[in-house]
Design a protein around this motif. Structure first.
Motif, PDB file in Angstrom:
ATOM      1  N   VAL A  67       0.841  -1.207   0.000  1.00 46.32           N
ATOM      2  CA  VAL A  67       0.000   0.000   0.000  1.00 46.32           C
ATOM      3  C   VAL A  67       0.874   1.254   0.000  1.00 46.32           C
ATOM      4  CG1 VAL A  67      -1.696   1.324   1.319  1.00 46.32           C
ATOM      5  CG2 VAL A  67      -1.938  -1.159   1.100  1.00 46.32           C
ATOM      6  N   PHE A  68       1.960   1.226   0.793  1.00 44.74           N
ATOM      7  CA  PHE A  68       2.868   2.375   0.846  1.00 44.74           C
ATOM      8  C   PHE A  68       3.420   2.700  -0.535  1.00 44.74           C
ATOM      9  CE2 PHE A  68       7.176   4.037   1.052  1.00 44.74           C
ATOM     10  CZ  PHE A  68       7.035   5.137   1.872  1.00 44.74           C
ATOM     11  N   PHE A  69       3.866   1.686  -1.259  1.00 46.91           N
ATOM     12  CA  PHE A  69       4.465   1.949  -2.560  1.00 46.91           C
ATOM     13  C   PHE A  69       3.419   2.265  -3.636  1.00 46.91           C
ATOM     14  CE2 PHE A  69       8.117  -0.158  -0.526  1.00 46.91           C
ATOM     15  CZ  PHE A  69       9.076   0.817  -0.785  1.00 46.91           C
ATOM     16  N   LEU A  70       2.193   1.816  -3.432  1.00 54.10           N
ATOM     17  CA  LEU A  70       1.122   2.279  -4.321  1.00 54.10           C
ATOM     18  C   LEU A  70       0.889   3.777  -4.123  1.00 54.10           C
ATOM     19  CD1 LEU A  70      -1.488  -0.631  -4.141  1.00 54.10           C
ATOM     20  CD2 LEU A  70      -0.125   0.071  -6.130  1.00 54.10           C
ATOM     21  N   LEU A  71       0.906   4.214  -2.868  1.00 53.47           N
ATOM     22  CA  LEU A  71       0.774   5.649  -2.587  1.00 53.47           C
ATOM     23  C   LEU A  71       1.969   6.422  -3.131  1.00 53.47           C
ATOM     24  CD1 LEU A  71      -0.629   5.514   1.071  1.00 53.47           C
ATOM     25  CD2 LEU A  71      -1.887   6.014  -1.043  1.00 53.47           C
ATOM     26  N   ALA A  72       3.167   5.824  -3.029  1.00 49.36           N
ATOM     27  CA  ALA A  72       4.363   6.459  -3.592  1.00 49.36           C
ATOM     28  C   ALA A  72       4.241   6.590  -5.105  1.00 49.36           C
ATOM     29  CB  ALA A  72       5.605   5.657  -3.226  1.00 49.36           C
ATOM     30  N   THR A  73       3.631   5.579  -5.734  1.00 47.24           N
ATOM     31  CA  THR A  73       3.388   5.660  -7.184  1.00 47.24           C
ATOM     32  C   THR A  73       2.496   6.849  -7.513  1.00 47.24           C
ATOM     33  OG1 THR A  73       3.563   3.249  -7.373  1.00 47.24           O
ATOM     34  CG2 THR A  73       2.480   4.422  -9.180  1.00 47.24           C
ATOM     35  N   LEU A  74       1.427   6.999  -6.747  1.00 50.06           N
ATOM     36  CA  LEU A  74       0.515   8.135  -6.969  1.00 50.06           C
ATOM     37  C   LEU A  74       1.232   9.458  -6.753  1.00 50.06           C
ATOM     38  CD1 LEU A  74      -2.741   6.801  -5.257  1.00 50.06           C
ATOM     39  CD2 LEU A  74      -2.194   6.882  -7.700  1.00 50.06           C
ATOM     40  N   TRP A  75       2.143   9.503  -5.774  1.00 46.05           N
ATOM     41  CA  TRP A  75       2.912  10.722  -5.534  1.00 46.05           C
ATOM     42  C   TRP A  75       3.720  11.098  -6.779  1.00 46.05           C
ATOM     43  CZ3 TRP A  75       4.064  14.916  -2.699  1.00 46.05           C
ATOM     44  CH2 TRP A  75       5.314  15.504  -2.893  1.00 46.05           C
ATOM     45  N   PHE A  76       4.436  10.146  -7.337  1.00 44.30           N
ATOM     46  CA  PHE A  76       5.264  10.441  -8.496  1.00 44.30           C
ATOM     47  C   PHE A  76       4.423  10.747  -9.738  1.00 44.30           C
ATOM     48  CE2 PHE A  76       8.775   8.514  -6.079  1.00 44.30           C
ATOM     49  CZ  PHE A  76       9.761   9.456  -6.346  1.00 44.30           C
ATOM     50  N   VAL A  77       3.256  10.118  -9.838  1.00 44.92           N
ATOM     51  CA  VAL A  77       2.360  10.454 -10.950  1.00 44.92           C
ATOM     52  C   VAL A  77       1.912  11.906 -10.823  1.00 44.92           C
ATOM     53  CG1 VAL A  77       0.075  10.028 -11.928  1.00 44.92           C
ATOM     54  CG2 VAL A  77       1.574   8.105 -11.387  1.00 44.92           C
ATOM     55  N   ALA A  78       1.549  12.313  -9.596  1.00 46.54           N
ATOM     56  CA  ALA A  78       1.101  13.692  -9.370  1.00 46.54           C
ATOM     57  C   ALA A  78       2.226  14.683  -9.625  1.00 46.54           C
ATOM     58  CB  ALA A  78       0.576  13.842  -7.940  1.00 46.54           C
ATOM     59  N   VAL A  79       3.430  14.378  -9.150  1.00 48.81           N
ATOM     60  CA  VAL A  79       4.564  15.273  -9.358  1.00 48.81           C
ATOM     61  C   VAL A  79       4.911  15.367 -10.837  1.00 48.81           C
ATOM     62  CG1 VAL A  79       7.035  15.568  -8.942  1.00 48.81           C
ATOM     63  CG2 VAL A  79       5.519  14.956  -7.060  1.00 48.81           C
ATOM     64  N   THR A  80       4.864  14.238 -11.536  1.00 50.69           N
ATOM     65  CA  THR A  80       5.190  14.223 -12.961  1.00 50.69           C
ATOM     66  C   THR A  80       4.203  15.061 -13.762  1.00 50.69           C
ATOM     67  OG1 THR A  80       6.152  12.013 -12.753  1.00 50.69           O
ATOM     68  CG2 THR A  80       5.544  12.718 -14.964  1.00 50.69           C
ATOM     69  N   ALA A  81       2.948  15.020 -13.353  1.00 51.57           N
ATOM     70  CA  ALA A  81       1.920  15.779 -14.071  1.00 51.57           C
ATOM     71  C   ALA A  81       1.911  17.255 -13.707  1.00 51.57           C
ATOM     72  CB  ALA A  81       0.548  15.168 -13.788  1.00 51.57           C
ATOM     73  N   SER A  82       2.628  17.630 -12.655  1.00 53.95           N
ATOM     74  CA  SER A  82       2.614  19.019 -12.197  1.00 53.95           C
ATOM     75  C   SER A  82       3.643  19.869 -12.953  1.00 53.95           C
ATOM     76  CB  SER A  82       2.902  19.073 -10.698  1.00 53.95           C
ATOM     77  OG  SER A  82       4.256  18.732 -10.453  1.00 53.95           O
ATOM     78  N   PRO A  83       3.518  21.198 -12.877  1.00 54.35           N
ATOM     79  CA  PRO A  83       4.471  22.077 -13.581  1.00 54.35           C
ATOM     80  C   PRO A  83       5.909  21.940 -13.089  1.00 54.35           C
ATOM     81  CG  PRO A  83       2.486  23.281 -12.981  1.00 54.35           C
ATOM     82  CD  PRO A  83       2.400  21.952 -12.298  1.00 54.35           C
ATOM     83  N   ILE A  84       6.125  21.516 -11.840  1.00 55.41           N
ATOM     84  CA  ILE A  84       7.490  21.449 -11.322  1.00 55.41           C
ATOM     85  C   ILE A  84       8.317  20.365 -12.005  1.00 55.41           C
ATOM     86  CG2 ILE A  84       6.787  22.332  -9.066  1.00 55.41           C
ATOM     87  CD1 ILE A  84       6.975  19.523  -7.980  1.00 55.41           C
ATOM     88  N   CYS A  85       7.644  19.468 -12.729  1.00 52.38           N
ATOM     89  CA  CYS A  85       8.355  18.383 -13.405  1.00 52.38           C
ATOM     90  C   CYS A  85       8.471  18.638 -14.903  1.00 52.38           C
ATOM     91  CB  CYS A  85       7.660  17.051 -13.157  1.00 52.38           C
ATOM     92  SG  CYS A  85       8.724  15.613 -13.387  1.00 52.38           S
ATOM     93  N   ALA A  86       8.167  19.859 -15.331  1.00 55.36           N
ATOM     94  CA  ALA A  86       8.255  20.189 -16.752  1.00 55.36           C
ATOM     95  C   ALA A  86       9.674  19.953 -17.257  1.00 55.36           C
ATOM     96  CB  ALA A  86       7.856  21.643 -16.965  1.00 55.36           C
ATOM     97  N   GLY A  87       9.779  19.246 -18.369  1.00 56.68           N
ATOM     98  CA  GLY A  87      11.083  18.931 -18.933  1.00 56.68           C
ATOM     99  C   GLY A  87      11.687  17.653 -18.399  1.00 56.68           C
ATOM    100  N   HIS A  88      11.060  17.076 -17.382  1.00 63.47           N
ATOM    101  CA  HIS A  88      11.588  15.837 -16.786  1.00 63.47           C
ATOM    102  C   HIS A  88      10.479  14.802 -16.625  1.00 63.47           C
ATOM    103  CE1 HIS A  88      15.333  17.960 -15.848  1.00 63.47           C
ATOM    104  NE2 HIS A  88      14.577  18.950 -15.408  1.00 63.47           N
TER     105      HIS A  88
END
Length: 222
Positions: A67-88
């Motif tokens: 469950v922890f790593f499923l939540l970690a997956t969602l974290w990285f999905v959210a960060v990737t979709a956000s403007p702070i991850c533009a270009g990466h």
């Protein structure tokens, strides 16, 4: 756990070094909250993988880490979709995939969470109980001894259903390719002094070590 002692130490060393690099980056690197959380998640992942390779690690619960790593997956999905991850975004998606692969590995280790797993292993008793611990009698996994007991040596275990084997193969090949790619990136950055001033060569090498360790861990499950 991993049956081969030498391979177990190799995997442990890879993940401990990777965790140490992530911690050093955390101590002297980007202090933005998103970067701090991401680095901490990589530290937890590296340490969890190192523990997973040892007999005592096989006796630990699997549901909570999954469950922890499923939540970690969602974290990285959210960060990737956000403007702070533009270009990466490609790198962000890769990190999300790593966390998802961790959740998948814990689900496989559990022995009864995935459809058809218990019956395919020939262990009717595997569906009973709800302790959420890895390593059930009859779950004889190729290359890995998940139980740390004599029961795991029972040759009556049937391994995995075909869909689990297929996904494990995909993960093995994916992380093997990723390990080679990150190693190539590391060598390229080391040769380019201008790039070395903006990139983190050790951070790139850390990614190669983590990918190599993941490829080995999935490989021994085949």
């Amino acid at each position: 756990m991993m049956a081969d002692l030498t391979l177990r130490w190799v995997v442990t060393l890879l993940f401990v070094l990777a965790a140490a690099e992530c911690l050093s980056t955390l101590a002297g690197g980007d202090r933005r909250s998103a970067a701090v959380v991401s680095q901490l998640l990589h530290v937890v992942m590296a340490l969890a993988m190192a523990v997973m390779a040892w007999p005592w690690g096989a006796a630990l619960p699997t549901v909570a880490p999954m469950v922890f790593f499923l939540l970690a997956t969602l974290w990285f999905v959210a960060v990737t979709a956000s403007p702070i991850c533009a270009g990466h975004r490609v790198a962000g998606a890769y990190h999300a995939l790593m966390m998802l692969a961790m959740a998948w590995m814990y689900a496989v280790m559990n022995g009864r969470l995935l459809p058809g797993q218990a019956s395919y292993a020939g262990d009717p008793a595997a569906t009973a109980g709800s302790s959420g611990h890895a390593g059930h009698a009859g779950m004889n996994m190729p290359g890995m001894d998940m139980s740390g007991t004599a029961a795991a040596a029972d040759s009556s275990g049937g391994g995995y259903p075909p869909y689990i084997d297929t996904l494990n193969w995909i993960c093995t090949l994916l992380f093997a390719v990723a390990a080679v790619y990150w190693l190539y990136r590391y060598l390229a950055v080391r040769r380019d002094r201008a790039a070395a001033t903006t990139a983190r060569p050790l951070g790139i090498l850390c990614q190669s070590m983590m990918a190599a360790g993941m490829a080995i861990m999935f490989g021994v499950m085949l």
